[in-house]
Scaffold this active site. Structure first.
Site, PDB file in Angstrom:
ATOM      1  N   LEU A  76       0.840  -1.262  -0.063  1.00 32.67           N
ATOM      2  CA  LEU A  76      -0.152  -0.078   0.046  1.00 32.67           C
ATOM      3  C   LEU A  76       0.790   1.211  -0.021  1.00 32.67           C
ATOM      4  O   LEU A  76       0.607   2.361  -0.485  1.00 32.67           O
ATOM      5  CB  LEU A  76      -1.007   0.313   1.022  1.00 32.67           C
ATOM      6  CG  LEU A  76      -1.995  -0.916   1.041  1.00 32.67           C
ATOM      7  CD1 LEU A  76      -2.690  -0.972   2.481  1.00 32.67           C
ATOM      8  CD2 LEU A  76      -3.241  -0.380   0.197  1.00 32.67           C
ATOM      9  N   GLY A  77       1.986   0.999   0.566  1.00 37.46           N
ATOM     10  CA  GLY A  77       2.901   2.241   0.522  1.00 37.46           C
ATOM     11  C   GLY A  77       4.197   1.950   1.417  1.00 37.46           C
ATOM     12  O   GLY A  77       4.495   0.847   2.163  1.00 37.46           O
ATOM     13  N   GLY A  83       7.025   4.482   4.040  1.00 37.77           N
ATOM     14  CA  GLY A  83       7.571   5.816   4.495  1.00 37.77           C
ATOM     15  C   GLY A  83       9.072   5.309   4.950  1.00 37.77           C
ATOM     16  O   GLY A  83       9.337   4.480   4.420  1.00 37.77           O
ATOM     17  N   TYR A 134       9.912   4.854   7.766  1.00 35.84           N
ATOM     18  CA  TYR A 134       9.954   3.876   9.102  1.00 35.84           C
ATOM     19  C   TYR A 134       9.484   2.613   8.768  1.00 35.84           C
ATOM     20  O   TYR A 134       9.685   1.875   9.312  1.00 35.84           O
ATOM     21  CB  TYR A 134       9.310   4.809  10.176  1.00 35.84           C
ATOM     22  CG  TYR A 134      10.068   5.995  10.312  1.00 35.84           C
ATOM     23  CD1 TYR A 134      11.482   5.957  11.055  1.00 35.84           C
ATOM     24  CD2 TYR A 134       9.494   7.233  10.047  1.00 35.84           C
ATOM     25  CE1 TYR A 134      11.956   6.950  11.241  1.00 35.84           C
ATOM     26  CE2 TYR A 134      10.227   8.241  10.306  1.00 35.84           C
ATOM     27  CZ  TYR A 134      11.434   8.193  11.181  1.00 35.84           C
ATOM     28  OH  TYR A 134      12.122   9.475  10.943  1.00 35.84           O
ATOM     29  N   GLY A 135       8.296   2.585   7.994  1.00 29.37           N
ATOM     30  CA  GLY A 135       7.537   1.314   7.887  1.00 29.37           C
ATOM     31  C   GLY A 135       7.111   1.240   6.293  1.00 29.37           C
ATOM     32  O   GLY A 135       6.975   1.997   5.583  1.00 29.37           O
ATOM     33  N   LYS A 136       6.930  -0.256   6.086  1.00 30.99           N
ATOM     34  CA  LYS A 136       6.354  -0.669   5.061  1.00 30.99           C
ATOM     35  C   LYS A 136       4.843  -1.049   5.065  1.00 30.99           C
ATOM     36  O   LYS A 136       4.714  -1.795   6.229  1.00 30.99           O
ATOM     37  CB  LYS A 136       7.047  -2.110   4.302  1.00 30.99           C
ATOM     38  CG  LYS A 136       8.102  -1.623   3.393  1.00 30.99           C
ATOM     39  CD  LYS A 136       8.739  -2.939   2.744  1.00 30.99           C
ATOM     40  CE  LYS A 136      10.009  -2.587   2.018  1.00 30.99           C
ATOM     41  NZ  LYS A 136      10.761  -3.755   1.440  1.00 30.99           N
ATOM     42  N   VAL A 137       3.972  -0.825   4.291  1.00 30.87           N
ATOM     43  CA  VAL A 137       2.448  -1.053   4.648  1.00 30.87           C
ATOM     44  C   VAL A 137       2.024  -1.813   3.459  1.00 30.87           C
ATOM     45  O   VAL A 137       2.219  -1.736   2.264  1.00 30.87           O
ATOM     46  CB  VAL A 137       1.765   0.422   4.733  1.00 30.87           C
ATOM     47  CG1 VAL A 137       0.180   0.020   5.451  1.00 30.87           C
ATOM     48  CG2 VAL A 137       2.314   1.106   5.741  1.00 30.87           C
ATOM     49  N   ASP A 180       2.657  15.863  12.085  1.00 31.51           N
ATOM     50  CA  ASP A 180       3.262  15.402  10.787  1.00 31.51           C
ATOM     51  C   ASP A 180       2.127  15.365   9.697  1.00 31.51           C
ATOM     52  O   ASP A 180       1.985  14.627   8.886  1.00 31.51           O
ATOM     53  CB  ASP A 180       3.998  13.967  10.801  1.00 31.51           C
ATOM     54  CG  ASP A 180       4.781  13.538   9.787  1.00 31.51           C
ATOM     55  OD1 ASP A 180       5.174  14.544   9.108  1.00 31.51           O
ATOM     56  OD2 ASP A 180       5.281  12.581   9.772  1.00 31.51           O
TER      57      ASP A 180
HETATM   58  N1  LIG Z   1      -3.814   2.151   6.708  1.00 34.18           N
HETATM   59  C1  LIG Z   1      -3.369   2.357   5.620  1.00 34.18           C
HETATM   60  N2  LIG Z   1      -4.150   2.210   4.632  1.00 34.18           N
HETATM   61  C2  LIG Z   1      -3.661   2.553   3.448  1.00 34.18           C
HETATM   62  N3  LIG Z   1      -2.435   3.021   3.079  1.00 34.18           N
HETATM   63  C3  LIG Z   1      -1.596   3.063   4.163  1.00 34.18           C
HETATM   64  C4  LIG Z   1      -1.990   3.177   5.278  1.00 34.18           C
HETATM   65  N4  LIG Z   1      -0.935   3.339   6.068  1.00 34.18           N
HETATM   66  C5  LIG Z   1       0.146   3.596   5.240  1.00 34.18           C
HETATM   67  N5  LIG Z   1      -0.286   3.727   4.111  1.00 34.18           N
HETATM   68  C6  LIG Z   1       0.404   4.115   3.020  1.00 34.18           C
HETATM   69  O1  LIG Z   1       1.995   3.951   3.166  1.00 34.18           O
HETATM   70  C7  LIG Z   1       2.548   5.047   3.171  1.00 34.18           C
HETATM   71  C8  LIG Z   1       3.606   5.136   4.104  1.00 34.18           C
HETATM   72  O2  LIG Z   1       2.934   4.981   5.596  1.00 34.18           O
HETATM   73  P1  LIG Z   1       3.099   5.737   6.677  1.00 34.18           P
HETATM   74  O3  LIG Z   1       3.277   7.286   6.379  1.00 34.18           O
HETATM   75  O4  LIG Z   1       2.396   5.322   7.608  1.00 34.18           O
HETATM   76  O5  LIG Z   1       4.737   5.420   6.862  1.00 34.18           O
HETATM   77  P2  LIG Z   1       6.113   5.943   7.426  1.00 34.18           P
HETATM   78  O6  LIG Z   1       7.435   5.146   7.245  1.00 34.18           O
HETATM   79  O7  LIG Z   1       5.507   6.559   9.068  1.00 34.18           O
HETATM   80  O8  LIG Z   1       6.101   7.426   6.810  1.00 34.18           O
HETATM   81  P3  LIG Z   1       6.939   8.680   7.067  1.00 34.18           P
HETATM   82  O9  LIG Z   1       8.060   8.613   6.409  1.00 34.18           O
HETATM   83  O10 LIG Z   1       5.913  10.120   6.526  1.00 34.18           O
HETATM   84  O11 LIG Z   1       7.088   8.936   8.458  1.00 34.18           O
HETATM   85  C9  LIG Z   1       1.631   6.328   3.345  1.00 34.18           C
HETATM   86  O12 LIG Z   1       1.778   7.277   2.736  1.00 34.18           O
HETATM   87  C10 LIG Z   1       0.141   5.618   2.445  1.00 34.18           C
HETATM   88  O13 LIG Z   1       0.347   5.801   0.908  1.00 34.18           O
END
Ligand SMILES: Nc1ncnc2c1ncn2[C@@H]1O[C@H](COP(=O)(O)OP(=O)(O)OP(=O)(O)O)[C@@H](O)[C@H]1O
Length: 373
Positions: A34-35, A37, A39-42, A149
Site C-alpha cells: 500500500l505504501g 515511508g 519508518y515502515g512498509k505497509v 506530521d
Molecule cells: N492504513 C493504511 N491504509 C492504506 N495505505 C496506508 C496505510 N498506512 C500507510 N499507508 C500508505 O503507506 C505510506 C507510508 O505509510 P506511513 O506514512 O504510515 O509510513 P511512515 O514510514 O511512518 O512514513 P513517514 O516517512 O511519513 O514517517 C503512506 O503514505 C500511505 O500511502
C-alpha cells in the site's frame, strides 16, 4: 507529564508485556503493497481465518525502538476513535526482523497521488478533505495529543473522490504540553516559531527517530525546548490546504529570509490591523471576485487567486503567532463558500481536464480494487 502522556506510557508498558512472536504468513495472506515511508512498509493483507482486510505496517526491528513502535500503535488503537483517523485493529506482534501492527486499510492511496502539480484538485474535493481533517485533528487535540506530521502522504483515501479520508501515520504524535527540542527544517510545513532553531545542526530525522542523543553533539547552539501544541497542526493544515487548491506551496521555507514568506508576513501584518477592527473571525464574509478587499491592502501575490473567505481561512491557520493561530475546529466556519476566484477556478478546471496523467492513475486504482480490471 500530562494525563494523556501518562495514560499512553502506561498502555505501552502493558502492551510491551503481552507482545508475542507470530509468523505473518501463517495468519495473513499478503495481497499488495500500500505504501512505504521512512519508518515502515505497509501491505494490504487478509486474515486467513476471518477474511478481514487490513493494512499491516512493518517496522524493521534494527532501526525501530520498541517504545516508539508501541506508542504509534497505542495512539492509533485507543485515541483514533474518529472516522477521519486511521484506527489500529488490536493485532500487534513481532517477527525475527520486524515489529508489526494492523490498521484499517484505506484502498485508494493518499492525497499526494491526487494533488496535481501546479493544478491542485477540485475545490469541492478540497473542502471535503479540510472538513474531515478538521474533525480528525480536533478529536486528537481534545484527547490531549498533537499529530505533528500532517502532510499529503499521511492523508489516506477510502474512495477516489475524497468523500472519506483518514489521517494516518501517528509516529510523530506527542501529548500536548510535552517538552521537546525545537527543530527547524526547510519546508513550508515547518512553523515560523521553529525558526529560533534554524542553524542548529540537528536534523529533522534525528528528532523523527526519537534519537535525541544525536543532539548532544551540537556544540554551537543551545537547544531550545518548547511545548508541543496543537497550533503546529493548524499551521500544517493551512499549508496542506494551499497545496490542495493550487498544487504548489505558498513559499519554499518558513523563514524570514524567504521572499515569498516575507510578502505573506507583510500582508498578514497589514490585514491584521483591519481584522482586529472588524473582527473577521467572528463572521467570515464572501465577496464578489473582482472586489479588492479592504482587509488586504497589499495582498501577497501568491494569495491573489483566493476569495476573501479563503484569505481569512489562511490567515487564521497561518497566523505567525502560535498562541493566536486558529484551531482546526474554528476553521470549519470558512467552509461552504467559494475559495478560489471564479476566473482562476475555471482556468484550473480546464487545465485539469486536459491533464489526464494523474486522473488516469487514480481511476485505474479504483477499478483494480473493485476487481473490474
Ligand atoms: N492504513 C493504511 N491504509 C492504506 N495505505 C496506508 C496505510 N498506512 C500507510 N499507508 C500508505 O503507506 C505510506 C507510508 O505509510 P506511513 O506514512 O504510515 O509510513 P511512515 O514510514 O511512518 O512514513 P513517514 O516517512 O511519513 O514517517 C503512506 O503514505 C500511505 O500511502
Amino acid at each position: 507529564m500530562t494525563a494523556a502522556a501518562e495514560l499512553l506510557e502506561e498502555m505501552c508498558h502493558l502492551t510491551a508485556q503481552s507482545l508475542t512472536a507470530m509468523d505473518t504468513s501463517e495468519h495473513f495472506q499478503l495481497l499488495k503493497p500500500l505504501g512505504e515511508g521512512s519508518y515502515g512498509k505497509v501491505t494490504l493483507a487478509v486474515h486467513r481465518k476471518r477474511g478481514t482486510p487490513m493494512a499491516l505496517k512493518f517496522f524493521p526491528r534494527k532501526s525501530t525502538s520498541l517504545f516508539s513502535f508501541l506508542r504509534e500503535y497505542n495512539v492509533s488503537l485507543s485515541f483514533c476513535t474518529h472516522p477521519s483517523l486511521t484506527r489500529a485493529l488490536g493485532i500487534v506482534y513481532f517477527t525475527p526482523s520486524h515489529y508489526v501492527f494492523a490498521q484499517q486499510a484505506s484502498l485508494f492511496g493518499d492525497l499526494y497521488d491526487v494533488i496535481l502539480p501546479e493544478l491542485g484538485m477540485e475545490e469541492d474535493c478540497c473542502q471535503r478533505v479540510v472538513s474531515q481533517l478538521c474533525g480528525g485533528l480536533s478529536h486528537l487535540h481534545s484527547l490531549g495529543f498533537v499529530h505533528r506530521d500532517l502532510k499529503p502522504e499521511n492523508v489516506f483515501l477510502c474512495d477516489s473522490a475524497c468523500r472519506w479520508v483518514k489521517l494516518g501515520d501517528f509516529g510523530m504524535v506527542k501529548a500536548k504540553g510535552t517538552r521537546v527540542p525545537e527543530v527547524w527544517y526547510s519546508s513550508p510545513y515547518c512553523t515560523p516559531e521553529a525558526e529560533v532553531a534554524r542553524g542548529n545542526k540537528d536534523s529533522w530525522e534525528s528528532i523523527n527517530n526519537g534519537n535525541d542523543g544525536l543532539m548532544e553533539k551540537n556544540e554551537n547552539r543551545k537547544r531550545v525546548w518548547v511545548s508541543v501544541e496543537p497550533s503546529t497542526d493548524s499551521w500544517a493544515l493551512g499549508i496542506l490546504t494551499y497545496a490542495m487548491l493550487t498544487g504548489s506551496h505558498p513559499w519554499e521555507e518558513t523563514a524570514n529570509h524567504c521572499h515569498s514568506y516575507q510578502k505573506y508576513r507583510e500582508w498578514f501584518e497589514q490585514a491584521k490591523d483591519s481584522r482586529d477592527e472588524e473582527d473577521v473571525r467572528a463572521e467570515p464574509q464572501t465577496e464578489p471576485d473582482n472586489q479588492e478587499s479592504k482587509d488586504c491592502p497589499a495582498l501577497a501575490p501568491q494569495f491573489a487567486c483566493f476569495t476573501q473567505l479563503a484569505c481569512s481561512f489562511f490567515q487564521s491557520l497561518l497566523d505567525p503567532r502560535p498562541q493566536l493561530r486558529g484551531r482546526p475546529e474554528e476553521a470549519l466556519r470558512f467552509l461552504g463558500g467559494d475559495w478560489m476566484k471564479a476566473k482562476e477556478k475555471m482556468r484550473l478546471e480546464e487545465e485539469r481536464k486536459r491533464s489526464t496523467k494523474k486522473g488516469a492513475i487514480s481511476s485505474v486504482k479504483e477499478e483494480e480494487v473493485r476487481g473490474e480490471r
